[in-house]
Design a protein around this motif. Structure first.
Motif, PDB file in Angstrom:
ATOM      1  N   CYS A 170     -24.110 -34.501  52.394  1.00 31.51           N
ATOM      2  CA  CYS A 170     -23.676 -33.211  51.856  1.00 31.51           C
ATOM      3  C   CYS A 170     -22.183 -33.248  51.579  1.00 31.51           C
ATOM      4  O   CYS A 170     -21.443 -34.065  52.145  1.00 31.51           O
ATOM      5  N   ILE A 171     -21.746 -32.369  50.683  1.00 29.36           N
ATOM      6  CA  ILE A 171     -20.330 -32.203  50.367  1.00 29.36           C
ATOM      7  C   ILE A 171     -19.945 -30.781  50.745  1.00 29.36           C
ATOM      8  O   ILE A 171     -20.644 -29.825  50.397  1.00 29.36           O
ATOM      9  N   THR A 172     -18.837 -30.646  51.435  1.00 23.21           N
ATOM     10  CA  THR A 172     -18.414 -29.322  51.914  1.00 23.21           C
ATOM     11  C   THR A 172     -17.239 -28.770  51.113  1.00 23.21           C
ATOM     12  O   THR A 172     -16.554 -29.495  50.397  1.00 23.21           O
ATOM     13  N   ASP A 173     -17.017 -27.479  51.299  1.00 19.48           N
ATOM     14  CA  ASP A 173     -15.752 -26.889  50.877  1.00 19.48           C
ATOM     15  C   ASP A 173     -14.812 -26.978  52.079  1.00 19.48           C
ATOM     16  O   ASP A 173     -15.032 -27.792  52.982  1.00 19.48           O
ATOM     17  N   ASP A 174     -13.763 -26.181  52.132  1.00 22.27           N
ATOM     18  CA  ASP A 174     -12.865 -26.200  53.290  1.00 22.27           C
ATOM     19  C   ASP A 174     -13.594 -25.661  54.519  1.00 22.27           C
ATOM     20  O   ASP A 174     -14.125 -24.543  54.490  1.00 22.27           O
ATOM     21  N   VAL A 175     -13.617 -26.444  55.584  1.00 16.44           N
ATOM     22  CA  VAL A 175     -14.317 -26.060  56.816  1.00 16.44           C
ATOM     23  C   VAL A 175     -13.281 -25.871  57.923  1.00 16.44           C
ATOM     24  O   VAL A 175     -12.494 -26.783  58.200  1.00 16.44           O
ATOM     25  N   PRO A 176     -13.267 -24.715  58.583  1.00 17.27           N
ATOM     26  CA  PRO A 176     -12.284 -24.488  59.637  1.00 17.27           C
ATOM     27  C   PRO A 176     -12.642 -25.222  60.927  1.00 17.27           C
ATOM     28  O   PRO A 176     -13.816 -25.403  61.252  1.00 17.27           O
ATOM     29  N   MET A 177     -11.646 -25.626  61.657  1.00 19.90           N
ATOM     30  CA  MET A 177     -11.851 -26.272  62.945  1.00 19.90           C
ATOM     31  C   MET A 177     -12.632 -25.350  63.876  1.00 19.90           C
ATOM     32  O   MET A 177     -12.393 -24.138  63.921  1.00 19.90           O
ATOM     33  N   GLY A 178     -13.569 -25.928  64.616  1.00 19.47           N
ATOM     34  CA  GLY A 178     -14.338 -25.155  65.579  1.00 19.47           C
ATOM     35  C   GLY A 178     -15.442 -24.314  64.981  1.00 19.47           C
ATOM     36  O   GLY A 178     -16.001 -23.448  65.665  1.00 19.47           O
ATOM     37  N   VAL A 179     -15.823 -24.569  63.743  1.00 17.15           N
ATOM     38  CA  VAL A 179     -16.880 -23.787  63.097  1.00 17.15           C
ATOM     39  C   VAL A 179     -18.179 -23.914  63.891  1.00 17.15           C
ATOM     40  O   VAL A 179     -18.497 -24.967  64.447  1.00 17.15           O
ATOM     41  N   SER A 180     -18.963 -22.849  63.946  1.00 15.15           N
ATOM     42  CA  SER A 180     -20.250 -22.880  64.632  1.00 15.15           C
ATOM     43  C   SER A 180     -21.276 -23.597  63.757  1.00 15.15           C
ATOM     44  O   SER A 180     -21.097 -23.727  62.541  1.00 15.15           O
TER      45      SER A 180
END
Length: 336
Positions: free
Chosen positions: A144-154
């Motif tokens: 998969c390719i992501t957009d910006d993912v924040p640290m600690g995401v659930s």
């Protein structure tokens, strides 16, 4: 929608929108010049790409013939490529072949390594091999390719950051892996350039086959023109792609354009056994290492050789109507 990057001679290629049947494309240069540029501004750009995709389907815009051989991997290079191990059956086979137990933590804490992302192979590009003794192997996977993912995401929120899905051949040099792991510092030389499918798709394009951030369809791996693997990516998945994204983001932000791989798609046999080759009525394997593991378990030693110059591998996934979803990765091994 379906997106691809055409190899136009530039480093990052040209972003195009592809028809659902993979026959036509329309350049998206007026929206975003490259896929990375689109991902950097996904919230604003994706509705425009979706609108163009509708026009492509209705043939309301000028289109050209789409040829998979002209496509690069959707991201010819990426800011980050990390590969996990969602299918613990694969890990269990590796361990069983050398009479070792799988650590309990592997069932709730995914394995993951950081691969080389500065240069990927095109889906129809040859695999260069410097030495047959290196043990060249294919690994059929989902990515998969992501957009910006924040640290600690659930894990739950991580699913919303999966913007595109594709296939991958994570080329491995099995003969180099033991020596590198013995150093205690992970893979490097044993993980050369990977190749991704000609087309990546938004999760909604998968319909009912996309459940829980897992694709519930068989991954078709052919080796030298013969069926080699038909493992179902929706079966025996200990972790989803969302699980792997959340794992990668535990201690860091993930930048837009991060690629996360599932690891080798692997199914158990019907009775929890290692499974049989396709030629014997089983679902086969997504890499050569697995059949070698099973040969070791049953016969005491492997007999299937790794890939050599002249060998070919084809990796594809088809929908319920037998239509190709991502196009096919099709590669020859050649002397470097």
């Amino acid at each position: 929608m379906k997106l691809a990057t055409l190899n136009d001679g530039t480093r990052d290629g040209k972003l195009v929108v592809v028809s659902k049947d993979l026959t036509r494309y329309c350049a998206a240069s007026n929206i975003a010049p490259t896929l990375q540029a689109a991902l950097d501004n996904w919230t604003d750009v994706s509705p425009l790409l979706e609108a163009l995709a509708i026009d492509v389907e209705h043939e309301a815009v000028p289109c050209d013939r789409f040829h998979e051989r002209e496509a690069h991997s959707p991201l010819p290079r990426a800011y980050q490529w990390a590969d996990g191990s969602a299918y613990i059956n694969h890990v269990e086979l590796v361990r069983k072949a050398r009479d070792a137990e799988v650590p309990e933590s592997f069932y709730h804490d995914p394995l993951m390594y950081q691969g080389g992302s500065d240069s990927f192979l095109a889906p129809r590009q040859d695999i260069p091999l410097g030495d047959v003794a290196w043990g060249c192997d294919m690994e059929g996977e989902i990515a998969c390719i992501t957009d910006d993912v924040p640290m600690g995401v659930s894990k739950e929120d991580a699913a919303d950051h999966i913007k595109l899905v594709m296939l991958v051949n994570d080329v491995s040099l099995r003969g180099l892996i033991p020596g590198e792991l013995a150093k205690g510092f992970g893979f490097f030389q044993s993980k050369p350039a990977s190749a991704f499918s000609p087309v990546c798709v938004t999760p909604d394009e998968l319909g009912d086959a996309w459940k829980g951030s897992v694709i519930h369809l068989p991954l078709m791996v052919d080796y030298n023109g013969e069926p080699f693997g038909r493992a179902n990516a929706g079966v025996d998945a200990t972790f989803s792609l969302a699980d792997l994204v959340a794992h990668a983001a535990k201690t860091r932000n993930l930048g837009a354009g991060t690629i996360i791989g599932s690891g080798t798609v692997s199914n158990q046999g019907p009775g929890g056994d290692p499974g049989k080759p396709v030629s014997e009525g089983g679902l086969g394997y997504s890499c050569i290492a697995e059949i070698r593991m099973i040969e070791t378990i049953y016969d005491g030693a492997p007999k299937t050789p790794f890939m050599k110059p002249g060998d070919t591998v084809r990796i594809e996934m088809r929908d319920e109507h037998n239509h190709s979803i991502f196009g096919a990765i099709e590669q020859h091994v050649v002397e470097a």
